[in-house]
Scaffold this motif. Structure first.
Motif, mmCIF file in Angstrom:
data_model
loop_
_atom_site.group_PDB
_atom_site.id
_atom_site.type_symbol
_atom_site.label_atom_id
_atom_site.label_comp_id
_atom_site.label_asym_id
_atom_site.label_seq_id
_atom_site.Cartn_x
_atom_site.Cartn_y
_atom_site.Cartn_z
ATOM 1 N N PHE A 24 0.805 -0.980 0.060
ATOM 2 C CA PHE A 24 0.171 -0.123 -0.003
ATOM 3 C C PHE A 24 0.870 1.425 0.022
ATOM 4 O O PHE A 24 1.759 1.286 0.833
ATOM 5 C CB PHE A 24 -0.890 -0.207 1.427
ATOM 6 N N GLN A 26 2.340 4.681 1.002
ATOM 7 C CA GLN A 26 2.260 5.309 2.172
ATOM 8 C C GLN A 26 2.223 6.817 1.708
ATOM 9 O O GLN A 26 2.708 7.034 0.448
ATOM 10 C CB GLN A 26 3.239 4.784 3.051
ATOM 11 N N LEU A 55 -10.024 -2.875 4.409
ATOM 12 C CA LEU A 55 -9.790 -1.783 4.735
ATOM 13 C C LEU A 55 -10.106 -0.589 3.896
ATOM 14 O O LEU A 55 -10.149 -0.767 2.691
ATOM 15 C CB LEU A 55 -8.076 -1.840 4.926
ATOM 16 N N VAL A 57 -9.626 3.459 3.209
ATOM 17 C CA VAL A 57 -8.843 4.581 3.544
ATOM 18 C C VAL A 57 -9.522 5.915 2.923
ATOM 19 O O VAL A 57 -9.413 5.841 1.681
ATOM 20 C CB VAL A 57 -7.245 4.463 3.109
ATOM 21 N N PRO A 62 -7.762 5.376 7.972
ATOM 22 C CA PRO A 62 -7.867 4.078 7.723
ATOM 23 C C PRO A 62 -9.117 3.639 8.507
ATOM 24 O O PRO A 62 -9.272 3.768 9.900
ATOM 25 C CB PRO A 62 -6.811 3.468 8.246
ATOM 26 N N LEU A 75 -2.196 -5.630 7.591
ATOM 27 C CA LEU A 75 -2.138 -4.374 7.667
ATOM 28 C C LEU A 75 -0.664 -3.833 7.256
ATOM 29 O O LEU A 75 -0.208 -3.292 6.498
ATOM 30 C CB LEU A 75 -2.626 -3.692 8.873
ATOM 31 N N ILE A 80 0.309 -0.332 6.162
ATOM 32 C CA ILE A 80 -0.531 0.567 6.944
ATOM 33 C C ILE A 80 0.251 0.732 8.399
ATOM 34 O O ILE A 80 0.177 -0.484 8.918
ATOM 35 C CB ILE A 80 -2.033 0.190 7.013
ATOM 36 N N SER A 84 -1.899 3.860 13.030
ATOM 37 C CA SER A 84 -2.806 4.959 12.151
ATOM 38 C C SER A 84 -4.381 4.596 11.880
ATOM 39 O O SER A 84 -5.038 5.600 11.689
ATOM 40 C CB SER A 84 -1.942 5.237 10.796
#
Length: 314
Positions: A24, A26, A55, A57, A62, A75, A80, A84
């Protein structure tokens, strides 16, 4: 030089499917995306797909939907930071949806959490939260004293959902709960996310329910559980409680053909098949999952894989 991974990404992109499993990104603070953390339905833990979890976002915030075993690790794999996470939503109290609920929060705390996480779920979530702290009191108290960590207990703010309606409303997103039957469970909720980039509906586990199509009407993305009957027959043939299990599965889940009926009636842009039942049969192909769906639904269909990502707008 194009390797096999690159070819897979290109092939999926050309087909209009979600991105191939990847880390994912960032630093993304705008837009809305879904990451399918765990796509296998049921409580069995195996070496393939992870247990149910998703998930969403929205502009960097999140939301975790369901906490099957492995959600914390998924995660991390998705890039992630666990601390967070701001919201956790549990659809119902089957273990493949709530087993790692307390541990997900604990793992956030162990990784440096200092801000609250709000959690929502059917009646019993508040009691489950209290029981989690009771079970882990020795460890928590010891680490507060010995390691100088903040007390985590005030940071997990749990709320039972008792009726349909809005459960979260921020400047960026409105989350609405909708009760849908998952026999014998009645305290079972689908969730709708209305975001600046489109609307996402998660069906939860559910028997065939035409009212769910009304709840999802016009959604950009419908993430719906599904059951593939031929693979269920193979599953129950090798299970001691096979006949009882089959009765439960057929009464409490939605067949691929009926999922197509729901998606068509709702008029959704994209249908994502997840919480696959069974999700660990190597004989089942994506064509098997989609074949009967297409009898009723002619829109875009995606068979979710762990860590796939879908960006909105679609």
């Amino acid at each position: 030089m194009i390797n096999r991974r690159t070819m897979l990404s290109l092939a999926l992109g050309a087909a209009g499917a979600v991105a191939a499993p990847s880390v994912f990104a960032q630093g993304t603070k705008t837009g809305t995306r879904i990451v399918f953390l765990g796509t296998k339905g049921g409580p069995r833990v195996g070496v393939g797909a992870s247990n149910p979890a998703n998930l969403v976002v929205v502009n960097g915030t999140p939301f975790v939907i369901d906490c099957g075993m492995g959600v914390s690790r998924q995660l991390v794999k998705a890039g992630i930071p666990i601390p967070s996470v701001k919201y956790i939503l549990i659809s119902h109290h089957h273990s493949d949806h709530n087993l790692e609920y307390g541990n997900l929060f604990y793992n956030a705390w162990a990784a440096g959490l200092s801000t609250p996480i709000q959690s929502f779920g059917p009646k019993g979530l508040e009691a489950m939260t209290r029981n989690f702290w009771a079970t882990n009191q020795f460890d928590v108290d010891t680490r507060i004293e010995d390691e100088g960590r903040p007390d985590p207990r005030p940071l997990l703010i749990a709320k039972d959902i008792t009726d349909d309606g809005v459960v979260v409303k921020t400047a960026d997103v409105t989350v609405t709960a909708f009760r849908t039957p998952h026999p014998p469970i009645t305290d079972n909720f689908a969730y709708k996310f209305e975001t600046p980039d489109g609307t996402i509906v998660f069906s939860s586990d559910t028997a065939y329910n035409p009212k769910l199509a009304e709840f999802a009407r016009g959604a950009d993305v419908l993430v719906h559980e599904c059951l593939y009957v031929p693979a269920v027959d193979r599953l129950v043939a090798r299970t001691k409680n096979g006949s009882t299990l089959k009765k439960h599965l057929l009464e409490s889940h939605t067949t691929t053909e009926d999922v197509g009926r729901i998606a068509a009636a709702a008029g959704v842009k994209v249908l994502v098949l997840s919480h696959l039942v069974p999700g660990d049969d190597p004989e089942v192909t994506d064509d098997d999952w989609t074949r009967d769906v297409k009898k009723n639904y002619s829109g875009r269909i995606v068979v979710a894989k762990d860590l796939m990502e879908l960006k909105l707008p679609v």
